[in-house]
Motif scaffolding. Structure first.
Motif, short mmCIF file in Angstrom:
data_model
loop_
_atom_site.label_atom_id
_atom_site.label_comp_id
_atom_site.label_asym_id
_atom_site.label_seq_id
_atom_site.Cartn_x
_atom_site.Cartn_y
_atom_site.Cartn_z
N ALA A 242 0.81 -1.22 0.00
CA ALA A 242 0.00 0.00 0.00
C ALA A 242 0.85 1.26 0.00
O ALA A 242 0.45 2.29 -0.57
CB ALA A 242 -0.93 0.00 1.21
N THR A 243 2.01 1.21 0.62
CA THR A 243 2.85 2.42 0.75
C THR A 243 3.96 2.49 -0.29
O THR A 243 4.76 3.41 -0.28
CB THR A 243 3.46 2.48 2.15
N THR A 244 4.02 1.52 -1.19
CA THR A 244 5.04 1.51 -2.24
C THR A 244 4.68 2.49 -3.34
O THR A 244 3.55 2.48 -3.85
CB THR A 244 5.18 0.10 -2.85
N ASN A 245 5.63 3.32 -3.72
CA ASN A 245 5.40 4.31 -4.78
C ASN A 245 5.48 3.61 -6.14
O ASN A 245 6.57 3.23 -6.57
CB ASN A 245 6.43 5.43 -4.68
N GLN A 246 4.34 3.49 -6.79
CA GLN A 246 4.29 2.85 -8.11
C GLN A 246 3.86 3.84 -9.19
O GLN A 246 3.32 3.45 -10.22
CB GLN A 246 3.36 1.64 -8.07
N THR A 247 4.14 5.12 -8.94
CA THR A 247 3.78 6.15 -9.91
C THR A 247 4.96 6.59 -10.77
O THR A 247 4.77 7.28 -11.77
CB THR A 247 3.21 7.39 -9.19
N ILE A 248 6.17 6.18 -10.39
CA ILE A 248 7.34 6.64 -11.13
C ILE A 248 7.76 5.60 -12.18
O ILE A 248 7.42 4.43 -12.08
CB ILE A 248 8.53 6.94 -10.18
N ASP A 249 8.48 6.06 -13.18
CA ASP A 249 8.95 5.19 -14.27
C ASP A 249 10.18 4.43 -13.79
O ASP A 249 11.22 5.02 -13.49
CB ASP A 249 9.29 6.05 -15.48
N ARG A 250 10.07 3.12 -13.71
CA ARG A 250 11.18 2.28 -13.24
C ARG A 250 11.80 1.46 -14.36
O ARG A 250 12.43 0.43 -14.12
CB ARG A 250 10.69 1.36 -12.11
N SER A 251 11.65 1.91 -15.59
CA SER A 251 12.13 1.13 -16.73
C SER A 251 13.65 0.96 -16.71
O SER A 251 14.17 -0.10 -17.06
CB SER A 251 11.68 1.77 -18.05
N LYS A 252 14.39 1.99 -16.29
CA LYS A 252 15.84 1.87 -16.21
C LYS A 252 16.25 0.87 -15.13
O LYS A 252 17.19 0.10 -15.31
CB LYS A 252 16.47 3.23 -15.96
N GLU A 253 15.53 0.90 -14.00
CA GLU A 253 15.81 -0.06 -12.93
C GLU A 253 15.53 -1.47 -13.41
O GLU A 253 16.31 -2.40 -13.14
CB GLU A 253 14.94 0.25 -11.71
N LEU A 254 14.43 -1.64 -14.13
CA LEU A 254 14.08 -2.97 -14.64
C LEU A 254 15.13 -3.49 -15.60
O LEU A 254 15.51 -4.67 -15.54
CB LEU A 254 12.71 -2.91 -15.33
N LYS A 255 15.64 -2.63 -16.47
CA LYS A 255 16.67 -3.04 -17.41
C LYS A 255 17.92 -3.50 -16.68
O LYS A 255 18.55 -4.50 -17.05
CB LYS A 255 17.00 -1.89 -18.36
N ALA A 256 18.29 -2.78 -15.61
CA ALA A 256 19.47 -3.17 -14.83
C ALA A 256 19.25 -4.50 -14.11
O ALA A 256 20.16 -5.33 -14.00
CB ALA A 256 19.80 -2.07 -13.82
N VAL A 257 18.03 -4.72 -13.65
CA VAL A 257 17.71 -5.93 -12.90
C VAL A 257 17.65 -7.16 -13.79
O VAL A 257 18.11 -8.26 -13.43
CB VAL A 257 16.37 -5.75 -12.16
N GLU A 258 17.10 -7.00 -15.00
CA GLU A 258 16.83 -8.15 -15.86
C GLU A 258 18.04 -8.65 -16.63
O GLU A 258 18.11 -9.81 -17.02
CB GLU A 258 15.71 -7.81 -16.85
N GLY A 259 19.03 -7.79 -16.89
CA GLY A 259 20.17 -8.19 -17.70
C GLY A 259 21.45 -8.32 -16.91
O GLY A 259 21.47 -8.16 -15.69
N LEU A 260 22.54 -8.64 -17.63
CA LEU A 260 23.85 -8.70 -17.00
C LEU A 260 24.30 -7.28 -16.65
O LEU A 260 24.31 -6.39 -17.49
CB LEU A 260 24.86 -9.32 -17.97
N ARG A 261 24.68 -7.08 -15.41
CA ARG A 261 25.08 -5.76 -14.95
C ARG A 261 26.44 -5.37 -15.51
O ARG A 261 27.30 -6.23 -15.68
CB ARG A 261 25.13 -5.70 -13.42
N LYS A 262 26.61 -4.09 -15.75
CA LYS A 262 27.89 -3.60 -16.25
C LYS A 262 28.55 -2.67 -15.24
O LYS A 262 29.53 -2.00 -15.54
CB LYS A 262 27.68 -2.84 -17.57
#
Length: 263
Positions: A242-262
């Motif tokens: 309920a208190t998690t902010n889900q209004t911001i764009d997290r696409s860059k975070e998702l890209k970092a999470v899903e692939g091999l980190r650099k």
């Protein structure tokens, strides 16, 4: 037709109805628990049990509370690949903060007989999918020349965002392993509640390897694909979600999470 008895007419009508129903099976449904944006933000505690999840599907992916490893749902069983490299069968009372499952039913299949990387695999799939605005469940059974996977150790409060947590993820490199890729392809509009594009988890046939797939080389395999047009989403009702902010764009975070980190 006027010479047919009432019983014959009833039999004829019933037969036609039965054949009609057989030709139009109900659409496949995927069940989503929570949202990917909530997980990215650090909402690592859910209320759904493994036993409850199994009622919704026999094929899927996810994680466990405190992001304790990677979840692989295969043939109705739920497996946990841990950060120590072990694979265990999950107990029915374990909880998940994020999962996606379906009842797998293949609409088509094709074979791979040459060495194929992950991007090549995904490009080949894209070429064969007529409607990229549907969801697809994808099962790849094969021989893998190389696989790089990851798992995350269980986290403690206060929880950090997932992009921070994956900086300490454990990587696994496997060679010449046989097993199954369990994956989904989600359309672009799924961003926020699921991972747009492809999302793969792996489980070896001997249950000695697994994880969230970061890279692969498939040398021989059978690919089965099932379209999914119905989506059910269940959201956690706890304070953390309920208190998690889900209004911001997290696409860059998702890209970092899903692939091999650099980094």
């Amino acid at each position: 037709m006027k010479n047919l008895s009432l019983a014959s007419l009833l039999f004829f009508a019933t037969t036609v109805t039965t054949l009609s129903c057989a030709q139009t099976p109900p659409p496949a449904k995927a069940f989503h628990y929570s949202t990917i944006d909530a997980l990215l933000a650090g909402a690592y505690e859910g209320e759904l049990t493994v036993d409850e999840l199994k009622l919704k599907g026999d094929f899927g992916i996810g994680t466990f509370n405190r992001v304790d490893g990677e979840m692989i749902v295969l043939d109705g069983e739920v497996f946990q690949f841990k950060a120590d490299g072990s694979v265990v069968k999950a107990s029915g009372t374990q909880l998940t903060p994020f999962a996606v499952v379906t009842r797998f039913n293949a609409d088509f299949r094709y074979d791979i007989s040459k060495e194929t990387g992950m991007k090549e695999l995904e490009d080949m799939l894209d070429q064969r999918l007529d409607n990229k605005n549907l969801f697809y469940a994808i099962r790849v059974e094969g021989d893998f020349k190389q696989l790089t996977t990851r798992a995350i150790a269980p986290q403690d409060k206060p929880y950090k965002p997932l992009a921070e947590v994956t900086k300490t993820q454990t990587l696994f490199n496997y060679t010449n392993t046989k097993g199954v890729l369990v994956g989904f392809r989600s359309p672009g509009f799924a961003k926020g509640f699921n991972v747009p594009g492809y999302h793969w988890h792996y489980l070896s046939n001997d249950h000695k390897a697994g994880g969230h797939v970061l890279a692969l080389s498939l040398s021989l395999g059978a690919i089965k694909v099932g379209a999914v047009s119905d989506i059910e989403i269940k959201l956690p009702t706890n304070d953390q979600f309920a208190t998690t902010n889900q209004t911001i764009d997290r696409s860059k975070e998702l890209k970092a999470v899903e692939g091999l980190r650099k980094d």
